[in-house]
Design an enzyme around this catalytic site. Structure first.
Site, PDB file in Angstrom:
ATOM      1  N   HIS A 113       0.819  -1.213   0.000  1.00  0.00           N
ATOM      2  CA  HIS A 113       0.000   0.000   0.000  1.00  0.00           C
ATOM      3  C   HIS A 113       0.850   1.260   0.000  1.00  0.00           C
ATOM      4  O   HIS A 113       0.359   2.346   0.299  1.00  0.00           O
ATOM      5  CB  HIS A 113      -0.953   0.010   1.210  1.00  0.00           C
ATOM      6  CG  HIS A 113      -2.026  -1.024   1.116  1.00  0.00           C
ATOM      7  ND1 HIS A 113      -2.792  -1.385   2.204  1.00  0.00           N
ATOM      8  CD2 HIS A 113      -2.458  -1.782   0.087  1.00  0.00           C
ATOM      9  CE1 HIS A 113      -3.654  -2.321   1.832  1.00  0.00           C
ATOM     10  NE2 HIS A 113      -3.475  -2.583   0.559  1.00  0.00           N
ATOM     11  N   ASN A 207      -3.447 -12.258  15.898  1.00  0.00           N
ATOM     12  CA  ASN A 207      -4.235 -11.024  15.936  1.00  0.00           C
ATOM     13  C   ASN A 207      -4.815 -10.796  17.321  1.00  0.00           C
ATOM     14  O   ASN A 207      -5.061 -11.753  18.056  1.00  0.00           O
ATOM     15  CB  ASN A 207      -5.376 -11.122  14.901  1.00  0.00           C
ATOM     16  CG  ASN A 207      -5.728  -9.770  14.323  1.00  0.00           C
ATOM     17  OD1 ASN A 207      -4.878  -9.036  13.835  1.00  0.00           O
ATOM     18  ND2 ASN A 207      -7.013  -9.410  14.418  1.00  0.00           N
TER      19      ASN A 207
END
Ligand code: BV8
Length: 241
Positions: A113, A207
């Site tokens: 990104h 996570n």
């Protein structure tokens, strides 16, 4: 540092904002996340940049300042250790636009990104290291064009960088680890399915809490990155750091 023999030969690690959360950089979709404070359509699309460039530049100028002082955490450092000590190849594919993987010592990193400490001139396509602010009138040092300088990040609707290299690595990997990402943004959120199609890699999610795609992973370990990432790296390398 001795190289630790282990069974994984090609490890691909996808990271998201959650691995940088404990370095003080905000995430996007948590309770006080960035997209709960500002509408991504107003700041993170090419249309927003064309419609209201100075508003978009102010948004990124503020976030760029935060990046300059952020330091890597034990999650970033554990991945750098894995790259150095692993007998296999290790590639970090990050959605993050910070430089904390590199600051921690990771060398094999793809910023799919983009990078917020870089700026691109959309007129001549030159990319600059750019720690300072941008405005809609900042002239390009190369072509002197005003108004074409923009953060070198991938906005929504734009093609992420190095997709060919990424899909090639996903096809080859025998271990895919996803860290600190909610699994909301594509094509990154689809990588685990891409790996599963190959049928032979082990897939792990590390996570804080189960992501949108948690059920797609063979193994899920929940907790803060500074705890679960070093612990998993030690498991792979077979020795405490
Ligand atoms: C593309 C850079 C085609 C800028 C970002 C309609 C129109 C156009 C496109 C679309 C559309 N509908 C869907 C799309 C596709 C779109 C998309 O997915 N939209 C979403 C919103 C539905 N995608 C795109 O537009 C992409 N381009 O599709 O082009 C294409 C397709 C295939 C192949 C080639 C081309 C471009 C997307 C990139 C946009 N740019 N960032 C900037 O940063 O400002 S995205 C942005 O979201 C960031 O990069 C961020 O990293 C990324 C993902 O978010 P996460 O990292 O997951 O962060 P989040 O807050 O969501 O989650 C944090 C997680 O961490 C949570 O799970 C939390 O529990 C956990 N956590 C928190 N603390 C901790 C922790 N974990 C561990 N420890 C902790 N301490």
């Amino acid at each position: 540092m001795p190289v630790a023999e282990h069974k994984f030969k090609h490890i691909v690690i996808l990271t998201g904002a959650g691995i940088s959360a404990e370095s003080g950089l905000g995430t996007f979709r948590d309770v006080d996340g960035l997209w709960t404070k500002v509408n991504l359509e107003d700041v993170a699309t090419p249309e927003a940049l064309a419609r209201n460039p100075d508003f978009v530049h102010e948004f990124y100028n503020a976030r760029r300042k935060d990046l300059l002082t952020a330091e890597p955490n034990d999650g970033h450092r554990a991945l750098a250790r894995l790259e150095k000590e692993s007998s296999g190849r290790v590639l970090v594919v990050t959605q993050n636009v910070d430089v904390l993987h590199e600051k921690a010592g990771s060398e094999n990193v793809i910023h799919m990104h983009g990078e917020m400490l870089k700026t691109r001139c959309d007129e001549c396509q030159v990319v600059y290291d750019w720690p300072g602010d941008l405005t809609s009138r900042t002239p390009c040092p190369e072509c002197a064009h005003e108004g074409a300088m923009r953060p070198h990040v991938v906005l929504f609707g734009e093609m992420p960088f190095e997709m060919g290299a990424i899909y090639g690595a996903l096809a080859q990997c025998d271990l895919f680890i996803s860290i600190g990402t909610s699994g909301n943004v594509y094509p990154a959120a689809g990588f685990v399915e891409e790996v599963r199609r190959g049928g032979r890699a082990h897939t792990v999610e590390l996570n804080l809490e189960p992501s949108e795609g948690a059920t797609l992973f063979a193994e899920c370990i929940n907790g803060p990155a500074t705890e679960v990432v070093p612990a998993y790296v030690e498991r792979i390398l077979g020795a405490p750091s």
